[in-house]
Design an enzyme around this catalytic site. Structure first.
Site, PDB file in Angstrom:
ATOM      1  N   GLY A   1       0.789  -1.234   0.000  1.00 24.91           N
ATOM      2  CA  GLY A   1       0.000   0.000   0.000  1.00 24.91           C
ATOM      3  C   GLY A   1       0.820   1.281   0.000  1.00 24.91           C
ATOM      4  O   GLY A   1       0.318   2.325   0.405  1.00 24.91           O
ATOM      5  N   SER A   2       2.064   1.244  -0.511  1.00 28.75           N
ATOM      6  CA  SER A   2       2.834   2.495  -0.517  1.00 28.75           C
ATOM      7  C   SER A   2       2.251   3.490  -1.534  1.00 28.75           C
ATOM      8  O   SER A   2       2.256   4.699  -1.286  1.00 28.75           O
ATOM      9  CB  SER A   2       4.316   2.235  -0.790  1.00 28.75           C
ATOM     10  OG  SER A   2       4.521   1.762  -2.091  1.00 28.75           O
TER      11      SER A   2
ATOM     12  N   MET B   1      -3.471  -7.333  -7.542  1.00 28.44           N
ATOM     13  CA  MET B   1      -2.892  -8.418  -8.323  1.00 28.44           C
ATOM     14  C   MET B   1      -3.933  -9.289  -9.042  1.00 28.44           C
ATOM     15  O   MET B   1      -3.681 -10.460  -9.312  1.00 28.44           O
ATOM     16  CB  MET B   1      -1.995  -9.288  -7.421  1.00 28.44           C
ATOM     17  CG  MET B   1      -0.835  -8.523  -6.799  1.00 28.44           C
ATOM     18  SD  MET B   1       0.180  -7.652  -8.022  1.00 28.44           S
ATOM     19  CE  MET B   1       1.060  -9.047  -8.729  1.00 28.44           C
ATOM     20  N   ARG B   2      -5.079  -8.714  -9.349  1.00 32.45           N
ATOM     21  CA  ARG B   2      -6.106  -9.473 -10.079  1.00 32.45           C
ATOM     22  C   ARG B   2      -6.598  -8.664 -11.263  1.00 32.45           C
ATOM     23  O   ARG B   2      -6.507  -7.439 -11.266  1.00 32.45           O
ATOM     24  CB  ARG B   2      -7.292  -9.796  -9.172  1.00 32.45           C
ATOM     25  CG  ARG B   2      -6.926 -10.793  -8.094  1.00 32.45           C
ATOM     26  CD  ARG B   2      -8.103 -11.080  -7.203  1.00 32.45           C
ATOM     27  NE  ARG B   2      -7.684 -11.893  -6.095  1.00 32.45           N
ATOM     28  CZ  ARG B   2      -7.654 -13.227  -6.105  1.00 32.45           C
ATOM     29  NH1 ARG B   2      -8.042 -13.890  -7.178  1.00 32.45           N
ATOM     30  NH2 ARG B   2      -7.236 -13.887  -5.055  1.00 32.45           N
ATOM     31  N   LEU B   3      -7.164  -9.383 -12.241  1.00 28.55           N
ATOM     32  CA  LEU B   3      -7.757  -8.688 -13.383  1.00 28.55           C
ATOM     33  C   LEU B   3      -9.097  -8.101 -12.992  1.00 28.55           C
ATOM     34  O   LEU B   3      -9.864  -8.739 -12.266  1.00 28.55           O
ATOM     35  CB  LEU B   3      -7.976  -9.669 -14.533  1.00 28.55           C
ATOM     36  CG  LEU B   3      -6.778  -9.967 -15.432  1.00 28.55           C
ATOM     37  CD1 LEU B   3      -7.172 -10.981 -16.494  1.00 28.55           C
ATOM     38  CD2 LEU B   3      -6.277  -8.683 -16.071  1.00 28.55           C
TER      39      LEU B   3
ATOM     40  N   ASN C   1      -4.606   2.315 -13.150  1.00 33.87           N
ATOM     41  CA  ASN C   1      -3.633   1.384 -12.559  1.00 33.87           C
ATOM     42  C   ASN C   1      -2.244   1.993 -12.651  1.00 33.87           C
ATOM     43  O   ASN C   1      -1.958   2.770 -13.548  1.00 33.87           O
ATOM     44  CB  ASN C   1      -3.660   0.057 -13.323  1.00 33.87           C
ATOM     45  CG  ASN C   1      -2.710  -0.965 -12.726  1.00 33.87           C
ATOM     46  OD1 ASN C   1      -2.622  -1.108 -11.505  1.00 33.87           O
ATOM     47  ND2 ASN C   1      -1.976  -1.683 -13.571  1.00 33.87           N
TER      48      ASN C   1
ATOM     49  N   HIS D   1       1.713   0.825 -13.022  1.00 38.57           N
ATOM     50  CA  HIS D   1       2.495  -0.357 -13.420  1.00 38.57           C
ATOM     51  C   HIS D   1       3.982   0.000 -13.430  1.00 38.57           C
ATOM     52  O   HIS D   1       4.360   1.062 -13.948  1.00 38.57           O
ATOM     53  CB  HIS D   1       2.050  -0.836 -14.806  1.00 38.57           C
ATOM     54  CG  HIS D   1       2.789  -2.051 -15.247  1.00 38.57           C
ATOM     55  ND1 HIS D   1       2.484  -3.317 -14.781  1.00 38.57           N
ATOM     56  CD2 HIS D   1       3.852  -2.193 -16.067  1.00 38.57           C
ATOM     57  CE1 HIS D   1       3.328  -4.181 -15.317  1.00 38.57           C
ATOM     58  NE2 HIS D   1       4.171  -3.539 -16.096  1.00 38.57           N
TER      59      HIS D   1
HETATM   60  C1  GRF Z   1       3.847  -1.258  -7.409  1.00 36.51           C
HETATM   61  O1  GRF Z   1       5.185  -1.424  -7.789  1.00 36.51           O
HETATM   62  C2  GRF Z   1       2.930  -1.177  -8.593  1.00 36.51           C
HETATM   63  O2  GRF Z   1       3.539  -0.659  -9.722  1.00 36.51           O
HETATM   64  C3  GRF Z   1       2.573  -2.619  -8.839  1.00 36.51           C
HETATM   65  O3  GRF Z   1       2.494  -3.199  -7.561  1.00 36.51           O
HETATM   66  C4  GRF Z   1       3.325  -2.481  -6.648  1.00 36.51           C
HETATM   67  C5  GRF Z   1       2.477  -2.094  -5.483  1.00 36.51           C
HETATM   68  O4  GRF Z   1       3.205  -1.574  -4.424  1.00 36.51           O
HETATM   69  N1  GRF Z   1       1.340  -2.696  -9.603  1.00 36.51           N
HETATM   70  P1  GRF Z   1       2.485  -0.885  -3.187  1.00 36.51           P
HETATM   71  O5  GRF Z   1       1.522  -1.904  -2.590  1.00 36.51           O
HETATM   72  O6  GRF Z   1       1.773   0.335  -3.671  1.00 36.51           O
HETATM   73  O7  GRF Z   1       3.595  -0.569  -2.253  1.00 36.51           O
END
Ligand code: GRF
Length: 181
Positions: A12-13, A78-80, A95, A97
């Protein structure tokens, strides 16, 4: 004031970076992982949370929780995202990425960049469609790959860029949605 829901599976950063920018506009956090750090962070901020674990009707269950929400931000989700959620929020799901899409879609994009001996990678905020990391790009930031980078150091630097770029991209989308400055 916009109402933003954040969906995440991890630490959740990025969610935290969004809270620092949008405060009370973040009204709900949903995770598919009951033990996810993002839920703990949300609770610490006093933001309502919900858990919806995987299953065929996951997107429908999530949609039911989103009454009044204007925008959905995926932050390490981590899901579609599937129907009926996609059609209910056209151009309203974003999103983040960890690569310069269309390069290195899918999992562990920073490892893909290292394996490819890329000199530059970065991060992308994009609209979510039915594909994997295929939606229209909103904003990107480059991150140089250093000669001695490991997966850990490269991902850490990409995340620093993510925390800058995601709030900026959300601001841009909210402005487009409502004409707000
Ligand atoms: C991030 O690197 C984002 O790009 C990817 O998953 C990671 C999530 O990190 N989709 P966080 O949970 O926001 O720390």
């Amino acid at each position: 004031m916009a109402k933003i829901a954040v969906l995440g599976s991890g630490t959740g950063s990025n969610f935290q970076a969004l809270v620092e920018e949008f405060g009370d506009e973040i009204v709900l956090v949903i995770s598919d992982q009951p033990g996810a750090g993002i839920l703990e962070k949300a609770k610490a901020f006093g933001i309502p949370t919900a858990v919806e674990v995987g299953g065929a009707d996951l997107s429908a269950r999530i949609l039911k929780r989103l009454g009044g929400v204007d925008l959905i931000c995926l932050a390490g989700y981590m899901r579609l995202v599937k129907e009926p959620l996609l059609s209910a929020f056209p151009n309203r799901i974003l999103n983040i990425h960890p690569s310069l899409l269309p390069k290195y879609p899918g999992k562990a994009a920073w490892e893909q960049a290292l394996a490819d001996q890329a000199e530059v990678t970065g991060c992308t905020v994009h609209y979510v469609d039915a594909g994997i990391d295929t939606g229209e790009v909103i904003l990107q930031e480059k991150v140089e790959v250093l000669i001695d980078d490991t997966a850990t150091t490269l991902h850490a630097r990409i995340q620093i860029a993510e925390h800058r770029v995601y709030p900026q991209a959300v601001k841009r989308v909210l402005k487009k949605m409502s004409g707000r400055v």
